[in-house]
Each structure stands twice: as C-alpha cells, then as structure tokens.
Motif scaffolding. Structure first.
Motif, PDB file in Angstrom:
ATOM      1  N   ASN A   1      41.474  39.557  46.954  1.00  0.00           N
ATOM      2  CA  ASN A   1      40.892  40.506  45.689  1.00  0.00           C
ATOM      3  C   ASN A   1      41.720  41.610  44.706  1.00  0.00           C
ATOM      4  O   ASN A   1      41.344  41.738  43.856  1.00  0.00           O
ATOM      5  N   ASP A   2      42.448  42.204  45.882  1.00  0.00           N
ATOM      6  CA  ASP A   2      43.441  43.311  45.199  1.00  0.00           C
ATOM      7  C   ASP A   2      44.263  42.558  44.211  1.00  0.00           C
ATOM      8  O   ASP A   2      44.602  43.050  43.126  1.00  0.00           O
ATOM      9  N   MET A   3      44.693  41.253  44.299  1.00  0.00           N
ATOM     10  CA  MET A   3      45.616  40.527  43.642  1.00  0.00           C
ATOM     11  C   MET A   3      44.744  40.336  42.137  1.00  0.00           C
ATOM     12  O   MET A   3      45.139  40.398  41.026  1.00  0.00           O
ATOM     13  N   LYS A   4      43.444  39.838  42.443  1.00  0.00           N
ATOM     14  CA  LYS A   4      42.749  39.468  41.302  1.00  0.00           C
ATOM     15  C   LYS A   4      42.322  40.855  40.349  1.00  0.00           C
ATOM     16  O   LYS A   4      42.397  40.727  39.254  1.00  0.00           O
ATOM     17  N   ASP A   5      42.166  42.045  41.289  1.00  0.00           N
ATOM     18  CA  ASP A   5      41.969  43.146  40.493  1.00  0.00           C
ATOM     19  C   ASP A   5      43.159  43.594  39.667  1.00  0.00           C
ATOM     20  O   ASP A   5      42.867  44.036  38.650  1.00  0.00           O
ATOM     21  N   LEU A   6      44.199  43.305  40.253  1.00  0.00           N
ATOM     22  CA  LEU A   6      45.254  43.641  39.368  1.00  0.00           C
ATOM     23  C   LEU A   6      45.595  42.652  38.282  1.00  0.00           C
ATOM     24  O   LEU A   6      45.834  43.392  37.233  1.00  0.00           O
ATOM     25  N   GLU A   7      45.004  41.504  38.168  1.00  0.00           N
ATOM     26  CA  GLU A   7      45.192  40.677  37.059  1.00  0.00           C
ATOM     27  C   GLU A   7      44.073  41.243  35.926  1.00  0.00           C
ATOM     28  O   GLU A   7      44.151  41.082  34.809  1.00  0.00           O
ATOM     29  N   PHE A   8      42.775  41.372  36.622  1.00  0.00           N
ATOM     30  CA  PHE A   8      41.576  41.857  35.473  1.00  0.00           C
ATOM     31  C   PHE A   8      41.155  43.101  35.512  1.00  0.00           C
ATOM     32  O   PHE A   8      40.486  43.471  34.516  1.00  0.00           O
ATOM     33  N   ALA A   9      41.475  44.009  36.465  1.00  0.00           N
ATOM     34  CA  ALA A   9      41.019  45.386  36.263  1.00  0.00           C
ATOM     35  C   ALA A   9      42.020  46.556  36.236  1.00  0.00           C
ATOM     36  O   ALA A   9      41.521  47.491  35.475  1.00  0.00           O
ATOM     37  N   VAL A  10      43.071  46.305  36.403  1.00  0.00           N
ATOM     38  CA  VAL A  10      44.163  47.424  36.624  1.00  0.00           C
ATOM     39  C   VAL A  10      44.828  47.177  35.073  1.00  0.00           C
ATOM     40  O   VAL A  10      45.201  46.457  34.844  1.00  0.00           O
ATOM     41  N   THR A  11      44.951  48.595  34.339  1.00  0.00           N
ATOM     42  CA  THR A  11      45.819  48.474  33.068  1.00  0.00           C
ATOM     43  C   THR A  11      47.032  48.187  33.346  1.00  0.00           C
ATOM     44  O   THR A  11      48.008  48.631  34.312  1.00  0.00           O
ATOM     45  N   LEU A  12      47.480  47.073  32.649  1.00  0.00           N
ATOM     46  CA  LEU A  12      48.962  46.428  32.898  1.00  0.00           C
ATOM     47  C   LEU A  12      49.083  45.947  34.172  1.00  0.00           C
ATOM     48  O   LEU A  12      50.451  45.465  34.640  1.00  0.00           O
ATOM     49  N   GLY A  13      48.171  45.693  34.774  1.00  0.00           N
ATOM     50  CA  GLY A  13      48.320  45.096  36.426  1.00  0.00           C
ATOM     51  C   GLY A  13      48.915  43.749  36.219  1.00  0.00           C
ATOM     52  O   GLY A  13      49.702  43.420  37.141  1.00  0.00           O
TER      53      GLY A  13
END
Ligand code: HEM
Length: 258
Positions: free
Chosen positions: A99-111
């Motif tokens: 989920n953290d990887m998915k958050d990096l892709e979709f939620a974190v700025t420039l993730g």
C-alpha cells in the motif's frame, strides 16, 4: 624467548611474505627511510593528492575509461539520496509495504518520479558496473600491480548485484514475492551450505535458503531481513569498499593498455 635460529627463521618468513604477490599488491611501498619511499609516501598519500600525481597521457582521454566507474559511483549516490527519501514513505511490514508503494504512486507529490528515479538508477548502476568491469578487462588494467583493486572490484560487483536483488522484494507485489522465492530456492542448491546442494553439511532448518528467508517461505521475516540489508548493511559495505577502491586507484595510478 626465541633462540637465534628461531629469530632467523621468523625474519626469513617475514621477508618471504613481504615479497609475495599478495603483499606487494596490497602494500605498495614500505616505510623504510630512503629517498624513494619518502617520495612515495608524499606522492601516493591520498589526503595530499586525491588524484594520482602522474598519469600516462593516453589514460587522460575520455575514451580510455568512458568514465564508466565514475558513472557507476554517480548512480550509487543518486540511489542513496532517493533511497533515503523513499524511506520516509515506506514501512517494511507485509500489511503496509504494498500500500505504501501504491501511495507513492498515487498520493505522494512526485512519489512516482522518486520511485522511478530509484529504480532506473539501480538498473543503470548494474549496467555501468558491468561496462566498467569489461573496460578494465579489455584494457588489461587488472594486471599487476592492480590485481588487489580487481579483487576489491569483484566484491563491489557482488555487492551491487545483491543490493539490486534485495531491493526487488520491497514493493511486496506478486513479481517481488515470486522472484525472491525463485532466487532463494537457488540458495538451497549451494554446495555445503544449501540443504539440496552437493556435499551438504546442513539441514533444511539452517541452510543458506533458511537463513536468507528467515524461515521456509517468503514472509514478514524475509521482508525485514531484506529491508535492513538493502537500506543499511549493503550500502555501508559498498561505501567502505568504494573508499578502498578509490584509494587504490590513487595509489596505483591509471594503467596503460597492454
Ligand atoms: C560499485 C562499483 C564500482 C565503482 C563505483 C568503481 C569505480 C571506479 C572508478 C571511479 C575508477 C577510476 C577509473 C574509471 O572511471 O574507470 C575505477 C578503476 C578501477 N576499477 Fe572500479 N568501480 C567499481 C567496480 C569495479 C569492478 C566490478 C571491477 C572489476 C572486477 C573494478 C576494477 C577496477 C580497476 C582494476 C580499476 C583501475 C583501472 C585502471 O587503472 O585503469 N571496479 N573504478
């Protein structure tokens, strides 16, 4: 107390060790007080001269090294910086990792950019380290007196590949889990240390595969093991060997192709 004969024998062994190929490839000059060694101690001191004091003209051409070693180092630095930034968003648990990887892709700025920068740099580091090794081989730069640095290089190559392998598990997706399952199954076939390998001396509960996985299957223990190796142990070991590697380039100077 040693007898005179024993002292004589000891100094003979010492002289033999000091004139051996292994010793002379590691220690380039002794510390006797002669004009030559005094000069060596100044010229080959890495603190005083970061680059070799004299280099053959041909080795100054870009086409001699293609800066492949330098590029490998550059990507190692990029990986360290982006890796530390990724650590702010990633938790190494089976519940959170994917989920953290998915958050990096979709939620974190420039993730997504950060993740891709790390991944592409890893591919490029592996690509350039192999290119660098091929260049060193083709210009015969592994020959004496550089055989010690070749050995350090082989350790660096291994560390680079293990860094890449250990990072592969961290996204905790299907690709990661099955790739590590296949990779660690190969460890079971290691001679001596693998339960299914030739000359086995260990059981399935403490062989190379079990130690790598922290159990019998890829699970939480494996994820934590790979995370610590990937983020702490391996980068530290690679940095230490790189320091030795660069120090030797300074001591040995650049090789003229032969
Ligand atoms: C993390 C991996 C590595 C890094 C960062 C690295 C970096 C470097 C750098 C910056 C140089 C100076 C010349 C150049 O840029 O080509 C160099 C030279 C050298 N490297 Fe590496 N290297 C690595 C891996 C290796 C490997 C895998 C080998 C061989 C097995 C190797 C063997 C050598 C040798 C023998 C030299 C001296 C070459 C000469 O005198 O012309 N290195 N390395």
């Amino acid at each position: 107390m040693l007898s005179d004969a024993q002292k004589q024998k000891l100094s003979e062994i010492k002289a033999q060790v000091k004139s051996s190929q292994v010793w002379t490839s590691i220690f380039r000059h002794d510390f006797s007080d002669t004009p030559r060694t005094r000069l060596d101690r100044i010229f080959k001191n890495v603190w005083l001269h970061l680059h070799p004091v004299r280099i053959p003209r041909i080795t100054a051409r870009l086409t001699h090294t293609f800066c492949l070693g330098g590029l490998t180092f550059f990507f190692f630095i990029v990986l360290t910086v982006t890796g530390v930034l990724l650590m702010f968003y990633y938790r190494p648990t089976v519940e959170a990792a994917y989920n953290d990887m998915k958050d990096l892709e979709f939620a974190v700025t420039l993730g997504m950019f950060l993740r891709n920068l790390h991944r592409w740099s890893a591919h490029l580091m592996v690509f350039f380290v192999i290119g660098h090794m091929a260049r060193v081989f083709l210009t015969a730069s592994y020959k004496p007196p550089r055989e010690f640095n070749w050995v350090v290089g082989v350790i660096l190559l291994t560390l680079t590949l293990i860094l890449s392998f250990s990072g592969y598990l961290l996204p905790w997706d299907q690709l990661a889990i099955w790739a590590i399952t296949v990779g660690t199954n190969m460890a079971a076939a290691t001679p001596l240390m693998g339960a299914e390998g030739p000359f086995t001396i260990v059981s399935v509960d403490n062989d190379a595969r079990f130690i790598t996985l922290g159990g019998h299957f890829v699970g939480q223990a494996t994820l934590l093991r790979f995370y610590v190796l990937h983020c702490i142990a391996l980068p530290l070991a690679a940095s230490a060997f790189m320091i030795v590697h660069f120090w030797r380039v300074n001591k040995d100077g650049f090789a003229v192709p032969s």
